[in-house]
Design a protein around this motif. Structure first.
Motif: not given
Length: 550
Positions: A144-152
């Motif tokens: 839902v919405g644009t959650p922050p992408a995880p750091r990889l």
């Protein structure tokens, strides 16, 4: 059909046990005669034009079926929407009656919670359904919405057959090549192999036109590196029951012919591995498992003369005895579409641990696309998730890696969906039955719903699948590589304790995390959900944390 009146009140125990129709007749012991319920939850919302909230609206597709149903069966279902905190923020429920056809429902979510736009985050949609004593529990994440992408962590994708290494690997790079396959399918040697345009489910055994000689070229043309043809062991007599007139020599010869077809296909087409074996067991009072490497047909049926319709007798539904035999012969297995209740029972306990079973069972199917899909464009939307049952096996003490297969019964081997089981072979090692088995036994395996993506877990320099002692901190890194422009939307590092028979829990939502385990045994695996909703599971690592001296 669609539901317009959701009036049935369902009672769910706090532990999640859901069985409101207990007491109705149980499913008969016939293959593929079992209750099925699947959930398709779009990861992203649909585009809207009126309000911002409508961009999060989406349709959840529920599908219910009972193949080979002889009458009518009531079904109760409940759909839950869980917020990122785990709190239930919406629910829908209803009931229906299944006849001979599949029932499909659509539940519309407006993208709001309590009349307001849902807060951004990763939500979970969970379907609980029951018919008689049979239950299904399916869950998928949505954004839902644009959650922050995880750091990889930095990770250069490992070479594959379609994208081989172009240069010498960088120092410290993992020295493996990835091979993608479908490790569960049927042909006309049992109840598969029907033409896609005339496939209505499981076939009468040995009645369809397409056998292993058609399956392997089809899978190869559709880009698979590996296809396992896993025929039902008790259908080599040409029946779903027991054929009193069966010729044991003919049944055994059919099995040997399948093995030869696989060998010939692999020899003629290096870089493609054709595997042939059996899916042992029954659903009612049983559970299906694949045996990848048996050169003998195992079975329990006898014809009218009392002759065994197999090479080696294995008592029906006696999993402890089967595990012992497999261990004595050095064979390798996979738990197929495991259920939490009523399957793989030993001494009255489902999914029960035995040392023999642990020695031979290397894989657990975490996802299957529909066994009766007719899609040849990877467009199947009906998928089943068995992560809870696989976690139960891990918590019982099994050392299993996750696999993802299709269980094809129609002539679309590997083409119904984009899911694959991926194995890691050392660079330069040819793909053969022996090297495949070495990788599976080492649990150098990951399961993916995206045939081009990769996920590898490393822990203090150890590769997924390894078992090792550790002292002090443990650094876990989920190495993910997307494809076709896709990235990771969420990462979860999961933790459990073998032999505890408890619950697997999330340790971290970061791809690179350090923990100091309590003394004793632990396992960890990584799970990545892509930005298109497709999920990958690494194999676990098993860690024995030593007590540090004081």
């Amino acid at each position: 059909m669609k539901t317009s009146s959701l009036t049935l009140s369902l009672v769910l125990a706090a532990a999640g046990v859901f069985n409101p129709l207990a007491g109705t007749s149980a499913a008969a012991v016939v293959e593929h005669r079992e209750f099925e319920a699947t959930l398709d939850a779009p990861f992203r919302g649909t585009a809207g034009t009126r309000t911002a909230a409508r961009t999060e609206a989406r349709d959840f597709a529920l599908s219910f079926a009972y193949p080979n149903l002889g009458g009518r069966r009531p079904v109760t279902w409940r759909l839950e929407l869980l917020a990122p905190s785990g709190r239930r923020v919406a629910q829908w429920q209803g009931h229906l009656v299944l006849g001979g056809a599949r029932a499909d429902l659509t539940v519309r979510w407006t993208g709001t919670v309590a009349g307001r736009r849902a807060a951004p985050g990763i939500y979970r949609v969970r379907l609980l359904a029951a018919s008689g004593t049979e239950t299904e529990d399916q869950a998928w994440d949505i954004a839902v919405g644009t959650p922050p992408a995880p750091r990889l962590p930095a990770f250069v994708p490992l070479p594959t057959r379609r994208a081989p290494a172009q240069a010498a690997p960088a120092p410290g790079a993992l020295p493996y090549t990835v091979w993608y396959g479908n490790l569960h399918s049927q042909t006309s040697d049992s109840d598969g192999g029907a033409p896609v345009d005339n496939c209505k489910g499981a076939q009468d055994p040995q009645s369809a036109p397409y056998g292993p000689d058609a399956a392997y070229p089809y899978a190869r043309r559709h880009g698979l590196d590996i296809l396992m043809v896993s025929e039902h062991n008790h259908m080599f007599d040409g029946s779903d029951g027991t054929n009193a007139d069966a010729d044991p020599a003919a049944a055994k010869a059919r099995y040997q012919a399948g093995l030869k077809t696989a060998r010939d296909e692999s020899n003629v087409h290096p870089g493609f591995l054709a595997l042939y074996g059996m899916e042992w067991g029954v659903i009612g009072n049983g559970g299906h498992l694949n045996i990848f490497d048996s050169d003998d047909l195992l079975g329990w049926e006898h014809n009218g003369k009392g002759e065994l319709i197999a090479d080696t007798e294995t008592p029906k539904s006696d999993y402890a005895a089967l595990y012992a035999l497999l261990r004595a012969r050095g064979l390798t297995g996979q738990f197929n579409h495991p259920a939490l209740a009523g399957q793989f029972v030993v001494n009255g306990t489902p999914l029960a641990y035995t040392p023999d079973g642990d020695a031979v069972m290397a894989l657990c199917e975490v996802v299957n696309s529909s066994a009766f899909s007719t899609s040849e464009t990877e467009g199947e939307t009906r998928r089943s998730n068995f992560e809870q049952a696989c976690n139960k096996l891990l918590e019982a003490g099994y050392h299993v890696a996750f696999s993802s297969n299709q269980d094809n019964h129609c002539a679309n081997w590997g083409a119904s969906y984009s899911n694959r089981t991926a194995v890691l072979l050392p660079h330069g090692v040819a793909l053969t039955r022996a090297s495949f088995l070495d990788a599976v036994r080492a649990r150098r395996v990951f399961a993916t719903m995206d045939k081009d993506a990769q996920l590898v877990l490393v822990a203090n320099g150890h590769l997924m699948g390894e078992r090792f002692d550790n002292a002090g901190p443990l650094r876990l890194q989920a190495l993910y590589a997307g494809a076709n422009g896709h990235g990771a939307a969420t990462v979860a590092l999961m933790e459990g304790v073998p032999g505890r028979n408890g619950d697997v829990t999330q340790l971290s939502d970061q791809a690179d995390a350090t923990t100091t385990p309590a003394p004793g045994a632990h396992f960890y695996y990584a799970k990545v959900t892509q930005d298109d909703g497709k999920v990958l599971w690494s194999a676990p690592v098993w860690v024995n944390q030593r007590q540090e001296p004081r």
